[in-house]
Design an enzyme around this catalytic site. Structure first.
Site, PDB file in Angstrom:
ATOM      1  N   HIS A 267       0.794  -1.236   0.000  1.00 53.95           N
ATOM      2  CA  HIS A 267       0.000   0.000   0.000  1.00 53.95           C
ATOM      3  C   HIS A 267       0.827   1.287   0.000  1.00 53.95           C
ATOM      4  O   HIS A 267       0.262   2.375  -0.035  1.00 53.95           O
ATOM      5  CB  HIS A 267      -0.954   0.038   1.201  1.00 53.95           C
ATOM      6  CG  HIS A 267      -0.262   0.284   2.514  1.00 53.95           C
ATOM      7  ND1 HIS A 267       0.352  -0.707   3.216  1.00 53.95           N
ATOM      8  CD2 HIS A 267      -0.073   1.416   3.222  1.00 53.95           C
ATOM      9  CE1 HIS A 267       0.884  -0.199   4.317  1.00 53.95           C
ATOM     10  NE2 HIS A 267       0.655   1.093   4.347  1.00 53.95           N
TER      11      HIS A 267
HETATM   12  C1  UD1 Z   1      -2.016   5.397   5.869  1.00 53.03           C
HETATM   13  C2  UD1 Z   1      -0.753   5.930   6.523  1.00 53.03           C
HETATM   14  C3  UD1 Z   1       0.321   4.877   6.502  1.00 53.03           C
HETATM   15  C4  UD1 Z   1      -0.156   3.556   7.038  1.00 53.03           C
HETATM   16  C5  UD1 Z   1      -1.468   3.149   6.395  1.00 53.03           C
HETATM   17  C6  UD1 Z   1      -2.006   1.931   7.050  1.00 53.03           C
HETATM   18  C7  UD1 Z   1      -0.409   8.343   6.194  1.00 53.03           C
HETATM   19  C8  UD1 Z   1       0.371   9.376   5.471  1.00 53.03           C
HETATM   20  N1  UD1 Z   1      -0.206   7.073   5.797  1.00 53.03           N
HETATM   21  O1  UD1 Z   1      -1.728   5.138   4.515  1.00 53.03           O
HETATM   22  O2  UD1 Z   1       1.402   5.308   7.310  1.00 53.03           O
HETATM   23  O3  UD1 Z   1       0.804   2.596   6.759  1.00 53.03           O
HETATM   24  O4  UD1 Z   1      -2.413   4.218   6.540  1.00 53.03           O
HETATM   25  O5  UD1 Z   1      -2.917   1.251   6.247  1.00 53.03           O
HETATM   26  O6  UD1 Z   1      -1.155   8.665   7.076  1.00 53.03           O
HETATM   27  N2  UD1 Z   1      -9.134   4.395   1.425  1.00 53.03           N
HETATM   28  C9  UD1 Z   1     -10.376   3.808   1.321  1.00 53.03           C
HETATM   29  N3  UD1 Z   1     -11.007   3.459   2.478  1.00 53.03           N
HETATM   30  C10 UD1 Z   1     -10.488   3.630   3.703  1.00 53.03           C
HETATM   31  C11 UD1 Z   1      -9.224   4.244   3.794  1.00 53.03           C
HETATM   32  C12 UD1 Z   1      -8.556   4.613   2.651  1.00 53.03           C
HETATM   33  O7  UD1 Z   1     -10.900   3.622   0.235  1.00 53.03           O
HETATM   34  O8  UD1 Z   1     -11.124   3.278   4.717  1.00 53.03           O
HETATM   35  C13 UD1 Z   1      -8.423   4.764   0.173  1.00 53.03           C
HETATM   36  C14 UD1 Z   1      -8.701   6.188  -0.275  1.00 53.03           C
HETATM   37  O9  UD1 Z   1      -8.730   6.202  -1.669  1.00 53.03           O
HETATM   38  C15 UD1 Z   1      -7.472   6.932   0.207  1.00 53.03           C
HETATM   39  C16 UD1 Z   1      -6.383   5.881   0.068  1.00 53.03           C
HETATM   40  O10 UD1 Z   1      -7.009   4.652   0.386  1.00 53.03           O
HETATM   41  O11 UD1 Z   1      -7.201   8.085  -0.540  1.00 53.03           O
HETATM   42  C17 UD1 Z   1      -5.213   6.095   1.002  1.00 53.03           C
HETATM   43  O12 UD1 Z   1      -5.641   6.217   2.368  1.00 53.03           O
HETATM   44  P1  UD1 Z   1      -4.778   7.080   3.395  1.00 53.03           P
HETATM   45  O13 UD1 Z   1      -5.314   6.896   4.769  1.00 53.03           O
HETATM   46  O14 UD1 Z   1      -4.617   8.460   2.890  1.00 53.03           O
HETATM   47  O15 UD1 Z   1      -3.352   6.443   3.282  1.00 53.03           O
HETATM   48  P2  UD1 Z   1      -2.887   4.938   3.481  1.00 53.03           P
HETATM   49  O16 UD1 Z   1      -2.242   4.498   2.216  1.00 53.03           O
HETATM   50  O17 UD1 Z   1      -3.990   4.126   4.028  1.00 53.03           O
HETATM   51  N1  UDP Z   2      -3.838  -5.803   8.889  1.00 50.46           N
HETATM   52  C1  UDP Z   2      -5.003  -6.568   8.939  1.00 50.46           C
HETATM   53  N2  UDP Z   2      -5.608  -6.919   7.760  1.00 50.46           N
HETATM   54  C2  UDP Z   2      -5.111  -6.573   6.542  1.00 50.46           C
HETATM   55  C3  UDP Z   2      -3.903  -5.815   6.509  1.00 50.46           C
HETATM   56  C4  UDP Z   2      -3.312  -5.439   7.691  1.00 50.46           C
HETATM   57  O1  UDP Z   2      -5.470  -6.925  10.005  1.00 50.46           O
HETATM   58  O2  UDP Z   2      -5.726  -6.921   5.518  1.00 50.46           O
HETATM   59  C5  UDP Z   2      -3.220  -5.408  10.159  1.00 50.46           C
HETATM   60  C6  UDP Z   2      -1.866  -6.052  10.439  1.00 50.46           C
HETATM   61  O3  UDP Z   2      -1.812  -6.366  11.806  1.00 50.46           O
HETATM   62  C7  UDP Z   2      -0.890  -4.957  10.117  1.00 50.46           C
HETATM   63  C8  UDP Z   2      -1.675  -3.718  10.503  1.00 50.46           C
HETATM   64  O4  UDP Z   2      -3.014  -4.035  10.131  1.00 50.46           O
HETATM   65  O5  UDP Z   2       0.298  -5.032  10.842  1.00 50.46           O
HETATM   66  C9  UDP Z   2      -1.274  -2.437   9.846  1.00 50.46           C
HETATM   67  O6  UDP Z   2      -1.186  -2.688   8.510  1.00 50.46           O
HETATM   68  P1  UDP Z   2      -0.916  -1.654   7.370  1.00 50.46           P
HETATM   69  O7  UDP Z   2      -0.090  -2.384   6.413  1.00 50.46           O
HETATM   70  O8  UDP Z   2      -2.195  -1.093   6.925  1.00 50.46           O
HETATM   71  O9  UDP Z   2      -0.121  -0.420   8.021  1.00 50.46           O
HETATM   72  P2  UDP Z   2       1.407  -0.151   8.400  1.00 50.46           P
HETATM   73  O10 UDP Z   2       1.775  -1.112   9.452  1.00 50.46           O
HETATM   74  O11 UDP Z   2       2.226  -0.276   7.165  1.00 50.46           O
HETATM   75  O12 UDP Z   2       1.406   1.244   8.889  1.00 50.46           O
END
Ligand code: UD1
Ligand code: UDP
Length: 363
Positions: free
Chosen positions: A206
């Site tokens: 991601h």
């Molecule tokens: C964010 C965090 C990252 C973390 C990740 C965990 C920042 C800068 N990054 O990244 O550190 O590793 O969360 O997963 O805060 N979206 C949905 N539904 C949701 C959430 C997100 O559709 O419930 C989609 C949207 O299109 C959104 C994109 O995912 O624009 C990215 O979501 P965002 O929370 O901005 O960043 P992550 O890649 O999730």
């Molecule tokens: N996770 C989960 N289901 C998923 C992906 C992730 O339960 O499909 C959990 C898992 O414990 C992971 C945590 O969510 O360590 C955070 O994952 P993510 O990769 O979103 O964020 P990051 O750790 O990179 O910030």
């Protein structure tokens, strides 16, 4: 008088960390704990699922900021969270990890002179301009209490002259892993997805630098396909919504034809998949550690990671996205490595964190 702490969460990894802290606070009746959810993650399987499975109490406040650009999302949390701080007047604010929610919470609190405690402090990695690195550095410099997962994180802070209020507590995610292990849903997941133990690779992706442009994403998908072909293993890929949107946008769906693509799954389901897999390919900060906790090796699709201890021990391997096509198929060559023990504490991080916060507040 009883102290009040506001704990701010918003994204998937923070719900997991909050679960451990909230349970310790509840057990020890340490303080009045107010939970705030920024709404950065909002899909049922990116948010609600974790509250149900991990029995995290319902937040008192939902800020409902949703998705937007970095500036807008951070600003929305900052503005809305400030109102709550003014209303609740907490003695301390607790923030987790490195998301936009984290940095906004720390900034709102610091501006109101409310001390900030940062869980997972001192992590540093390249590229320095990645959004999470910016968030970590700023949050650490605004925090009064900094809880590191390892000695290396502690040293990173020393190098930046952050020397007071710093503790090596270990990783709260290891606490959770050990506590929840008996509940991991391996059999259910193997059955539901018709998988055989040890015969599939667990994949998550991601990071913006891997998925947000076609040139970065394509070699990773090609590498995954080559890897599966060479080893005869299948691929199970619970896909983050960000990645799903990009794959559609870049018209790369054919690269998923031979993979088992599923919606993001809950914690107990993911840990079940982890227990049953052969090994892991991920750019998740959390999953690369969980792979190590589960004694599965991970190829970490990043040019660098904050979790360097696992790389230095030889257990996990870094595979920069642009080298994924070439390197991934060869990753199993390094399979036999001695398991490095207790890189991130002994499973008692939450206890240490709560104790240190109480000492700080009662000074
Ligand atoms: C964010 C965090 C990252 C973390 C990740 C965990 C920042 C800068 N990054 O990244 O550190 O590793 O969360 O997963 O805060 N979206 C949905 N539904 C949701 C959430 C997100 O559709 O419930 C989609 C949207 O299109 C959104 C994109 O995912 O624009 C990215 O979501 P965002 O929370 O901005 O960043 P992550 O890649 O999730
Ligand atoms: N996770 C989960 N289901 C998923 C992906 C992730 O339960 O499909 C959990 C898992 O414990 C992971 C945590 O969510 O360590 C955070 O994952 P993510 O990769 O979103 O964020 P990051 O750790 O990179 O910030």
């Amino acid at each position: 008088m009883e102290n009040t702490i506001i704990s701010l969460v918003g994204a998937r990894p923070q719900f997991i960390k909050e679960a451990v802290i909230a349970s310790e606070v509840h057990k020890t009746n340490a303080w009045n704990h107010i939970l705030v959810h920024s709404g950065q993650h909002y899909d049922v399987n990116m948010s609600d699922l974790f509250f149900e499975e991990l029995q995290i109490p319902t937040p008192k406040y939902f800020l409902e900021v949703g998705s937007s650009s970095h500036g807008k999302q951070t600003a929305a949390v900052l503005e809305k969270f400030e109102d709550i701080l003014l209303q609740e007047k907490p003695d301390l604010v607790l923030v987790y990890g490195d998301t936009n929610t984290t940095v906004a919470g720390a900034l709102a609190a610091a501006k109101l002179n409310i001390p900030v405690a940062h869980i997972e402090a001192g992590m540093r990695q390249y590229p320095k301009n990645m959004p999470e690195e910016v968030n970590r550095v700023v949050t650490d410099h605004l925090s009064s209490l900094l809880f590191c997962c390892s000695e290396l994180s502690y040293q990173n802070l020393q190098r930046e002259n952050i020397t007071s209020g710093v503790y090596i507590a270990g990783d709260v995610m290891y606490d959770l892993f050990l506590r929840m292990k008996p509940r991991f849903l391996k059999d259910k997941m193997l059955q539901n997805l018709t998988l055989h133990e040890g015969e599939y690779i667990l994949v998550t992706l991601h990071r913006d630098f891997n998925v947000d442009n076609k040139e970065s994403l394509l070699p990773i998908l090609e590498g995954l396909n080559d890897y599966a072909k060479m080893t005869g293993l299948s691929i199970v890929f619970p896909m983050h919504p960000r990645t799903r949107k990009r794959i559609e946008e870049f018209d790369l769906a054919t690269y998923l034809d031979s993979m088992n693509i599923v919606e993001p799954v809950g914690y107990l389901e993911l840990m079940g998949l982890l227990e049953g897999c052969s090994n892991v390919v991920t750019d998740s900060g959390g999953l690369q550690k969980e792979a190590y906790y589960a004694k599965k090796q991970a190829a970490v699709i990043m040019p660098d990671t904050g979790w360097k201890e696992i790389i230095e021990s030889g257990w996990n391997q870094l595979v920069p996205g642009n080298a994924a096509k070439e390197l991934l198929p060869r990753i199993l060559e390094n399979k036999f490595i001695a398991y490095p023990v207790n890189l991130y504490g002994d499973g008692n991080a939450a206890k240490a964190i709560v104790k240190n916060i109480m000492t700080y507040l009662n000074k």
